[in-house]
Write a protein that holds these residues in place. Structure first.
Motif, PDB file in Angstrom:
ATOM      1  N   GLY A  46      39.048  32.082  41.174  1.00 63.08           N
ATOM      2  CA  GLY A  46      40.466  32.452  41.244  1.00 63.08           C
ATOM      3  C   GLY A  46      41.278  31.192  41.010  1.00 63.08           C
ATOM      4  O   GLY A  46      40.731  30.127  40.730  1.00 63.08           O
ATOM      5  N   GLU A  47      42.626  31.300  41.168  1.00 65.17           N
ATOM      6  CA  GLU A  47      43.456  30.107  40.967  1.00 65.17           C
ATOM      7  C   GLU A  47      42.918  28.985  41.843  1.00 65.17           C
ATOM      8  O   GLU A  47      42.663  29.171  43.036  1.00 65.17           O
ATOM      9  CB  GLU A  47      44.920  30.389  41.318  1.00 65.17           C
ATOM     10  CG  GLU A  47      45.817  29.167  41.054  1.00 65.17           C
ATOM     11  CD  GLU A  47      47.234  29.336  41.565  1.00 65.17           C
ATOM     12  OE1 GLU A  47      47.595  30.460  41.979  1.00 65.17           O
ATOM     13  OE2 GLU A  47      47.971  28.320  41.552  1.00 65.17           O
ATOM     14  N   TRP A  78      44.062  30.467  36.497  1.00 66.27           N
ATOM     15  CA  TRP A  78      43.624  31.875  36.613  1.00 66.27           C
ATOM     16  C   TRP A  78      44.685  32.834  36.031  1.00 66.27           C
ATOM     17  O   TRP A  78      45.603  32.374  35.324  1.00 66.27           O
ATOM     18  CB  TRP A  78      43.267  32.199  38.075  1.00 66.27           C
ATOM     19  CG  TRP A  78      42.178  33.208  38.176  1.00 66.27           C
ATOM     20  CD1 TRP A  78      42.285  34.515  38.548  1.00 66.27           C
ATOM     21  CD2 TRP A  78      40.791  33.009  37.872  1.00 66.27           C
ATOM     22  NE1 TRP A  78      41.070  35.129  38.519  1.00 66.27           N
ATOM     23  CE2 TRP A  78      40.124  34.242  38.105  1.00 66.27           C
ATOM     24  CE3 TRP A  78      40.023  31.906  37.442  1.00 66.27           C
ATOM     25  CZ2 TRP A  78      38.760  34.406  37.909  1.00 66.27           C
ATOM     26  CZ3 TRP A  78      38.673  32.047  37.252  1.00 66.27           C
ATOM     27  CH2 TRP A  78      38.042  33.306  37.487  1.00 66.27           C
ATOM     28  N   THR A  79      44.566  34.106  36.315  1.00 65.68           N
ATOM     29  CA  THR A  79      45.341  35.106  35.578  1.00 65.68           C
ATOM     30  C   THR A  79      46.860  34.969  35.730  1.00 65.68           C
ATOM     31  O   THR A  79      47.600  34.840  34.751  1.00 65.68           O
ATOM     32  CB  THR A  79      44.951  36.519  36.088  1.00 65.68           C
ATOM     33  OG1 THR A  79      43.554  36.555  36.280  1.00 65.68           O
ATOM     34  CG2 THR A  79      45.369  37.598  35.111  1.00 65.68           C
ATOM     35  N   ASP A  80      47.331  34.968  36.992  1.00 66.07           N
ATOM     36  CA  ASP A  80      48.788  35.048  37.193  1.00 66.07           C
ATOM     37  C   ASP A  80      49.506  33.784  36.706  1.00 66.07           C
ATOM     38  O   ASP A  80      50.509  33.845  36.008  1.00 66.07           O
ATOM     39  CB  ASP A  80      49.090  35.284  38.683  1.00 66.07           C
ATOM     40  CG  ASP A  80      48.525  36.638  39.144  1.00 66.07           C
ATOM     41  OD1 ASP A  80      48.463  36.875  40.365  1.00 66.07           O
ATOM     42  OD2 ASP A  80      48.115  37.416  38.241  1.00 66.07           O
ATOM     43  N   LYS A  81      48.981  32.625  37.069  1.00 66.90           N
ATOM     44  CA  LYS A  81      49.650  31.376  36.659  1.00 66.90           C
ATOM     45  C   LYS A  81      49.573  31.224  35.136  1.00 66.90           C
ATOM     46  O   LYS A  81      50.520  30.758  34.496  1.00 66.90           O
ATOM     47  CB  LYS A  81      49.006  30.169  37.343  1.00 66.90           C
ATOM     48  CG  LYS A  81      49.413  29.978  38.792  1.00 66.90           C
ATOM     49  CD  LYS A  81      50.872  29.549  38.931  1.00 66.90           C
ATOM     50  CE  LYS A  81      51.308  29.188  40.352  1.00 66.90           C
ATOM     51  NZ  LYS A  81      50.771  29.966  41.438  1.00 66.90           N
ATOM     52  N   ALA A  93      49.593  33.678  33.070  1.00 68.53           N
ATOM     53  CA  ALA A  93      50.598  34.634  32.561  1.00 68.53           C
ATOM     54  C   ALA A  93      51.998  34.035  32.659  1.00 68.53           C
ATOM     55  O   ALA A  93      52.857  34.263  31.815  1.00 68.53           O
ATOM     56  CB  ALA A  93      50.521  35.928  33.367  1.00 68.53           C
ATOM     57  N   GLY A  94      52.211  33.200  33.689  1.00 66.82           N
ATOM     58  CA  GLY A  94      53.551  32.649  33.942  1.00 66.82           C
ATOM     59  C   GLY A  94      53.897  31.437  33.112  1.00 66.82           C
ATOM     60  O   GLY A  94      55.043  30.971  33.140  1.00 66.82           O
ATOM     61  N   LYS A 140      46.343  34.436  26.832  1.00 67.70           N
ATOM     62  CA  LYS A 140      46.549  34.561  28.281  1.00 67.70           C
ATOM     63  C   LYS A 140      45.222  34.557  29.047  1.00 67.70           C
ATOM     64  O   LYS A 140      45.171  34.174  30.200  1.00 67.70           O
ATOM     65  CB  LYS A 140      47.374  35.824  28.587  1.00 67.70           C
ATOM     66  CG  LYS A 140      48.854  35.659  28.268  1.00 67.70           C
ATOM     67  CD  LYS A 140      49.449  34.426  28.967  1.00 67.70           C
ATOM     68  CE  LYS A 140      50.830  34.096  28.505  1.00 67.70           C
ATOM     69  NZ  LYS A 140      51.226  32.700  28.911  1.00 67.70           N
ATOM     70  N   ASP A 141      44.156  34.970  28.367  1.00 66.31           N
ATOM     71  CA  ASP A 141      42.864  34.908  29.085  1.00 66.31           C
ATOM     72  C   ASP A 141      42.154  33.585  28.804  1.00 66.31           C
ATOM     73  O   ASP A 141      40.977  33.415  29.108  1.00 66.31           O
ATOM     74  CB  ASP A 141      41.975  36.106  28.701  1.00 66.31           C
ATOM     75  CG  ASP A 141      41.577  36.054  27.229  1.00 66.31           C
ATOM     76  OD1 ASP A 141      40.707  36.853  26.823  1.00 66.31           O
ATOM     77  OD2 ASP A 141      42.143  35.209  26.500  1.00 66.31           O
TER      78      ASP A 141
END
Ligand code: TA6
Length: 299
Positions: free
Chosen positions: A210-211, A250-253, A255-256, A263-264
């Protein structure tokens, strides 16, 4: 066979006779590409990274100086942008050199060294206004067969003492973050920036699930190794850099971040960042500080 160099007015590139190459953008003296003899890329670079000098480069090896992150309670650097001005400044290309390095198999291997410089004269008025000390940075990038060494020499050219932090913000390329383990940090204390900056102790290998945003202080100055699927892919050694930051957005950061793509792409990168960031290097007038990393890949 010769090392070939090429430079336009925005980047410098060196290619060894055996095919290994390194490309350095004069913006930030940011290494944007490092390939092995077959041309396979060892660093991760966002496909939407700004390479025109308008923003720090998302990927490669950005340079962090004079502050890591932001330091609101550190008067000298409190007003600087995150990670300081070195990665956002236009550096000068100071020159190139080649030398023979004794290689394992006895044949003399050529290595290429590129030198870059930044001093107060090269800063924007805005940066000078926020940090007005006289300083000099010399950044050396040395390409060997199978490894890359990057070294930063910081000199205080002022009559006053000042403090700084230094970090080499390396984005290593990995095939699949889920298969990655980081070894060499066992027993190290770390600040976990995704868990209230709590101080924790690392036991065993670091896995990324994860992040992840951790500032490690390794117990000794040993190598940090990255393994994928149980096979070592990178070894990172440090000279005079007491910390290692391990970061994956990871995913959210991911994406931001507007300049993070695909993005992946977080699945294909892991930041292993040697630095001196858990305290401050205090430089008296005339003092110099040098920190370096060597990244070796294991194909
Ligand atoms: O090196 C880890 C870190 O400090 C993270 O907290 C994250 O902010 C990352 O650097 C990237 O920072 P940047 O300013 O390049 O977006």
């Amino acid at each position: 066979p010769q090392v070939t160099f090429s430079d336009d007015n925005s980047s410098v590139r060196a290619v060894l006779p055996t095919g290994e190459s390194v490309t350095v953008l004069l913006h930030g003296a940011t290494i944007t590409s490092w390939t092995d003899a077959s041309g396979s890329e060892k660093l991760w670079l966002s496909s939407s990274a700004h390479l025109d000098g308008s923003k720090p480069v998302r990927g490669g090896i950005p340079l962090v100086f004079p502050v890591f992150g932001t330091a609101p309670d550190h008067a000298q650097t409190a007003s600087l942008a995150q990670h300081g001005f070195a990665r956002s400044s236009r550096w000068e290309f100071l020159g190139k050199s080649t030398s023979e390095s004794a290689s394992g198999d006895g044949a003399a291997d050529l290595s290429a060294k590129l030198d870059f410089g930044l001093s107060a004269a090269g800063l924007s008025e805005e940066a000078k206004g926020k940090w007005s000390f006289a300083f000099n940075l010399i950044y050396s990038v040395t390409l060997n067969r199978g490894s890359l060494t990057t070294s930063l020499v910081v000199t205080n050219d002022d009559e006053k003492a000042w403090d700084c932090q230094v970090l080499l913000h390396t984005y290593l390329r990995v095939k699949d973050i889920n298969e990655v383990e980081v070894h060499g940090l066992d027993g190290a204390q770390y600040v976990d920036k995704v868990d209230g900056a709590k101080t924790k102790s690392q036991s065993g290998a670091v896995k990324i699930t994860g992040e992840t945003d951790r500032v490690y202080t390794p117990v000794a100055n040993g190598p940090v190794t990255v393994a994928e699927g149980g096979k070592k892919t990178f070894t990172v050694t440090r000279d005079n850099l007491s910390n290692v930051v391990v970061w994956n957005p990871w995913t959210d950061k991911a994406a931001g971040m507007g300049d993070f793509s695909p993005k992946d792409g977080f699945k294909n990168m892991l930041c292993i960042e040697p630095g001196s960031v858990s305290g401050w290097q205090s430089l008296e007038p005339g003092d110099a500080y040098e920190g370096a990393q060597t990244i070796t890949y294991h194909s």
